[in-house]
Design a protein around this motif. Structure first.
Motif, short mmCIF file in Angstrom:
data_model
loop_
_atom_site.label_atom_id
_atom_site.label_comp_id
_atom_site.label_asym_id
_atom_site.label_seq_id
_atom_site.Cartn_x
_atom_site.Cartn_y
_atom_site.Cartn_z
N LEU A 257 0.85 -1.19 0.00
CA LEU A 257 0.00 0.00 0.00
C LEU A 257 0.89 1.24 0.00
CD1 LEU A 257 -2.74 1.45 0.31
CD2 LEU A 257 -2.46 1.20 2.79
N LYS A 258 0.81 2.02 -1.06
CA LYS A 258 1.61 3.23 -1.17
C LYS A 258 0.72 4.45 -0.98
CE LYS A 258 4.38 6.00 -4.39
NZ LYS A 258 5.44 6.29 -3.42
N ILE A 259 1.16 5.34 -0.10
CA ILE A 259 0.49 6.63 0.08
C ILE A 259 1.30 7.65 -0.72
CG2 ILE A 259 -0.38 8.32 1.71
CD1 ILE A 259 -1.60 5.57 2.00
N ALA A 260 0.74 8.07 -1.84
CA ALA A 260 1.47 8.97 -2.74
C ALA A 260 1.88 10.24 -2.02
CB ALA A 260 0.61 9.30 -3.96
N SER A 261 3.13 10.64 -2.22
CA SER A 261 3.70 11.88 -1.69
C SER A 261 3.80 11.90 -0.17
CB SER A 261 2.88 13.11 -2.15
OG SER A 261 2.77 13.14 -3.55
N LEU A 262 3.61 10.73 0.50
CA LEU A 262 3.69 10.73 1.95
C LEU A 262 5.09 11.13 2.42
CD1 LEU A 262 2.53 10.11 4.75
CD2 LEU A 262 3.18 7.72 4.42
N SER A 263 6.11 10.66 1.71
CA SER A 263 7.48 10.95 2.14
C SER A 263 7.76 12.44 2.11
CB SER A 263 8.48 10.20 1.26
OG SER A 263 8.29 10.54 -0.11
N GLU A 264 7.18 13.16 1.13
CA GLU A 264 7.40 14.60 1.07
C GLU A 264 6.54 15.34 2.10
OE1 GLU A 264 6.72 12.74 -1.49
OE2 GLU A 264 8.52 12.78 -2.74
N ILE A 265 5.26 14.96 2.17
CA ILE A 265 4.35 15.67 3.07
C ILE A 265 4.73 15.43 4.52
CG2 ILE A 265 1.94 15.81 3.81
CD1 ILE A 265 1.15 15.10 0.96
N GLU B 124 8.11 0.76 4.99
CA GLU B 124 9.33 1.38 4.47
C GLU B 124 8.95 2.60 3.65
OE1 GLU B 124 12.06 -1.09 2.42
OE2 GLU B 124 12.33 -2.51 4.06
N ARG B 125 9.58 3.70 3.97
CA ARG B 125 9.34 4.98 3.30
C ARG B 125 7.85 5.33 3.34
NH1 ARG B 125 12.10 2.06 -0.34
NH2 ARG B 125 10.44 2.24 -1.89
N ASP B 126 7.16 5.18 2.24
CA ASP B 126 5.73 5.51 2.19
C ASP B 126 4.91 4.31 1.76
OD1 ASP B 126 6.71 5.35 -0.33
OD2 ASP B 126 5.87 7.23 -1.06
N ILE B 127 5.41 3.09 2.04
CA ILE B 127 4.72 1.87 1.61
C ILE B 127 4.56 0.92 2.79
CG2 ILE B 127 4.83 -0.16 0.12
CD1 ILE B 127 6.30 1.44 -1.92
N LEU B 128 3.36 0.40 2.95
CA LEU B 128 3.08 -0.69 3.88
C LEU B 128 3.04 -1.99 3.09
CD1 LEU B 128 0.13 0.77 6.00
CD2 LEU B 128 2.54 0.75 6.60
N VAL B 129 3.63 -3.04 3.66
CA VAL B 129 3.66 -4.35 2.99
C VAL B 129 3.17 -5.39 3.99
CG1 VAL B 129 5.08 -6.08 1.84
CG2 VAL B 129 5.60 -3.65 1.54
N TRP B 130 2.28 -6.26 3.52
CA TRP B 130 1.80 -7.35 4.37
C TRP B 130 1.38 -8.53 3.51
CZ3 TRP B 130 -1.15 -3.16 3.06
CH2 TRP B 130 -2.43 -3.40 2.57
N LEU B 131 1.20 -9.66 4.18
CA LEU B 131 0.75 -10.89 3.52
C LEU B 131 -0.69 -11.17 3.95
CD1 LEU B 131 3.86 -11.16 3.21
CD2 LEU B 131 3.57 -13.62 3.54
N ALA B 132 -1.47 -11.67 2.99
CA ALA B 132 -2.84 -12.07 3.27
C ALA B 132 -3.11 -13.38 2.56
CB ALA B 132 -3.83 -11.00 2.82
#
Length: 790
Positions: free
Chosen positions: A404-412, A444-452
């Motif tokens: 899951l990437k939140i666009a521009s989260l790293s900048e904001i 990591e950075r602006d991305i959440l990673v998980w397994l389902a």
């Protein structure tokens, strides 16, 4: 910025909360077991667990924590402190006695006089904590021998067998031969622990091939097997009847005080070497008092020493359970450690010794080790691991990988504090995990990673779209920008190594973000899963056509009387005589194939036909049938139910509809149907309270007469203070609203007793009965007895 961040979190909570239709299926999707943590972290956690258990075992083998064990045993004895029984007395060779004899010990003549005086006073038996091993003078020795002969079988003289003290060999110390001919022998020896914090006594000791009782065994009249044991230090030595040797000898102690007692004659003068430590009590205590405490211990039964095995087993289970789990919290180990500290208090009362310090050391090692792993592999700001912790070089065929990437989260987020960022990310993680046992989430950075778990394509696309849409709505509402919305990447190439799939999922999320898409799936064919689903739906359709779907009934039992007051109807179906169909999978297939209402009617038809028999036995019997709250919006279904009740002449007031938690109460199509059901006397029950939509809003607004506590809370009552508190609070709230409370999943008598003490009305579960056929249920009802499944 903080206020803006809080507003964003509130939007997320509203979007994912129980009132959100679009997200209603997401928590259920994400709550399935994803198959455990990453292999790297799993290996390290396994290593920590193995070393912790090994450390505990080695420390137990070499008795490393024995001083701490002895001290804690003394603490427990102090807590359990009680007066000693008054049937054994100490005749003390104290400083008063030595002063009377010019600092000499009593002679054999004095001992002879003392024996006659004691038996004349009604004493039953006399034990000397002295060996009488050396000749004194012929006249005194002969007098003492005659005295022993007059009281043959009632006097025990102490002896000490040959033994080792460190590197020194101590020869045996035994009474003179002429004394042994007319007196019993009793062993005086004991085993001291390091730092002399405790003593171990014997029940019997061998001498020249003959077994003799110990002093404590002789005083207690013990005639059992040879054992080692620890005297119970809870007996307060200060309360043991004690009389000065010289006072007894001179007749200063009334016979009525001594009558009926057993006595031990021992040294307690200041210079005596026969003193031992008694922690937290009186410091130095004369050795004879320990024999008296040992005698009282033996009278209650020979203590059983389970050593360190049970506690170490419990600690090992707790450690390996935490190792297999996915939480970084070590509070469960703390709970087990605290429990181990309290359990021996109870066991001590029953004469059972359990050593716990090796287990505590193992728990401490594991706690420190798991904490270090958490510090290394988990973010210090958010409750998430790095991707390396969930990565593996092996394939994982059971899980899909989500990014899951939140666009521009790293900048904001540059304008946010670390606390604000952590609060935001933790909020995202909480809703990604959902209310159940979802997998670990890496950040990591602006991305959440998980397994389902693997899903069929249709479900995967629908839920991915719903998840991305809800996050986008909440986030863009606060940031006033659609470009900052979330994007999902999902990899389903199950044959690839997990580490590669994580990268592909993150790349897919990046690509979705750059293209403005809500999600992109790197998918492999899910043909087998789809075929299974279609096959189950085909089997269901056949069963619906042929009306061959069968049911069983799980009794509901009144906790106060133990009487069966109702039953829940459950699907128990073997299509074509094969394996049982999983009811949950069958319901899901029915919902997916839009056949849920038809399935509900088939189940109800069978239940009403059977239920009439139960009502004939008990007119107050309540028959429960599960029903999706969403089905209430179908007026045709309700019409069919009312028609069916009339056809079977089934009293509406004996029918309870257990509503599942899949619908909103605000649905304007549902409220009129609920009102109509209540008007016709049909009872409503809130099923699985505490999960899904079954929350406080449901209990307040739904005009139900019954509330069922979900089994996950009931089954954790014995081990979870939180579950216990939830159950107690639920019962109190329901009763304040005039509702009957039913506890599901009761499997232990202790849980049933706790529920009864809390005021719970009814219960069901394997403690009483599994789901059974109606004839079996009728047989149980005819028994007219309390129902407990043996």
């Amino acid at each position: 910025m903080l206020g803006s961040n809080k507003s964003l979190i509130q939007n997320l909570r509203r979007g994912f909360g129980p009132a959100g239709d679009a997200a209603a299926g997401i928590p259920q999707l994400l709550a399935r077991n994803p198959g455990g943590v990453g292999s790297l972290l799993r290996r390290k956690r396994a290593k920590v667990a193995a070393l912790a258990v090994l450390f505990g075992l080695v420390s137990a083998a070499i008795e490393l924590p024995l001083p701490a064990e002895d001290f804690y045993r003394a603490v427990r004895a102090e807590i359990r402190s009680r007066p000693a029984p008054q049937d054994i007395a100490m005749i003390a060779i104290d400083d008063k006695t030595l002063n009377a004899f010019n600092r000499d010990k009593p002679s054999r003549v004095h001992d002879s006089q003392l024996i006659d005086r004691l038996f004349a006073s009604g004493v039953e038996r006399i034990a000397f904590d002295r060996a009488h091993a050396d000749p004194e003078n012929p006249k005194a020795d002969a007098l003492f021998a005659r005295t022993l002969e007059r009281h043959k079988g009632k006097v025990w003289l102490g002896f000490s067998p040959k033994h080792e003290v460190g590197f020194q060999i101590v020869d045996e110390i035994v009474p003179l031969k002429e004394f042994r001919e007319n007196a019993n022998l009793a062993a005086m020896n004991a085993i001291g622990s390091p730092f002399r914090l405790s003593l171990t006594l014997f029940t019997k000791v061998g001498l020249a091939g003959v077994s003799h009782p110990s002093l404590s065994a002789a005083l207690a009249g013990y005639d059992g097997p040879e054992r080692k044991y620890r005297p119970d230090y809870a007996f307060d030595p200060r309360t043991i009847p004690t009389f000065s040797y010289i006072d007894v000898l001179n007749g200063g102690v009334p016979a009525t005080v001594l009558a009926g007692k057993a006595v031990v004659v021992g040294s307690s003068y200041y210079e005596s070497s026969d003193y031992h430590l008694m922690p937290l009590r009186d410091g130095r205590v004369a050795g004879a008092y320990f024999h008296i405490m040992g005698a009282h211990t033996l009278k209650r039964g020979v203590p059983a020493d389970f050593m360190w095995y049970p506690a170490m087993l419990v600690a090992g289970i707790a450690i390996f359970a935490l190792m297999l789990g996915r939480t970084k919290s070590t509070r469960s180990l703390l709970g087990v450690g605290v429990g181990l500290l309290f359990i021996p208090l109870l066991f001590d009362e029953f004469g059972i010794n359990v050593d716990i310090m090796p287990a505590v050391l193992a728990l401490l090692w594991a706690g420190i080790g798991f904490k270090r792993l958490a510090h290394k592999y988990y973010s210090s700001e958010v409750d998430a691991m790095t991707t390396s912790a969930i990565s593996s070089d092996k394939a994982n065929s059971e899980s899909d990988v989500y990014a899951l990437k939140i666009a521009s989260l790293s900048e904001i987020s540059d304008d946010w504090s670390a606390r604000e960022l952590g609060e935001f990310v933790n909020t995202l993680i909480a809703y990604v995990k959902g209310p159940g046992d979802t997998g670990d989430v890496a950040f990591e950075r602006d991305i959440l990673v998980w397994l389902a778990p693997r899903m069929i394509v249709d479900d995967l696309e629908r839920h991915a779209d719903g998840l991305a849409l809800m996050l986008k709505t909440a986030i863009s509402h606060d940031w006033r920008s659609a470009s900052t919305g979330p994007a999902l990447g999902i990899d389903t190439n199950h044959a690839l190594p997990l580490s590669q799939r994580i990268r592909k999922a993150m790349q897919a999320a990046e690509e979705a973000g750059s293209r403005g898409a809500r999600f992109i799936i790197n998918d492999a064919a899910h043909l087998e899963a789809r075929n299974q689903r279609m096959e189950l739906l085909r089997v269901l359709e056949k069963g619906l056509r042929e009306r061959s779907i069968t049911v069983a009934y799980q009794p509901k039992v009144d906790l106060r009387s133990g009487r069966i007051v109702g039953a829940e109807t459950l699907i128990r179906w073997q299509p074509d005589g094969g394996d049982y169909v999983n009811p949950q999978e069958l319901v899901l297939a029915a919902e997916a194939g839009d056949r849920i209402n038809e399935l509900t009617l088939v189940v109800m038809e069978a239940a009403l036909a059977d239920g009439k028999q139960a009502i004939a036995l008990d007119p107050a019997f309540k028959l429960a049938v599960n029903m999706s709250a969403k089905s209430l919006s179908d007026t045709h279904l309700l019409f069919d139910i009312m028609t069916m009740l009339g056809r079977h002449a089934f009293p509406p007031q004996n029918l309870t509809l257990e509503l599942t938690e899949t619908a909103k109460l605000e649905d304007e199509r549902i409220a009129p149907q609920i009102k109509a059901l209540k008007q016709r006397g049909i009872c409503l029950s809130i099923d699985d309270f505490g999960t899904g939509q079954s929350n406080l809003e449901y209990i307040e607004k739904l005009p139900s007469s019954e509330l069922k506590i979900d089994k996950k809370f009931v089954q954790h009552m014995a081990t979870s203070d939180e579950s216990l508190a939830v159950v107690r609070a639920t019962i109190e709230i329901a009763h304040s609203l005039g509702k009957i409370v039913v506890a599901e999943g009761v499997e232990q008598q202790s849980v049933a007793a706790t529920l009864l003490a809390m005021g719970c009305d009814h219960a069901q579960g394997y403690l009483f009965s599994p789901a059974i056929a109606m004839p079996d249920l009728l047989a149980m009802m005819c028994g007219g007895r309390s129902v407990v499944n043996a």
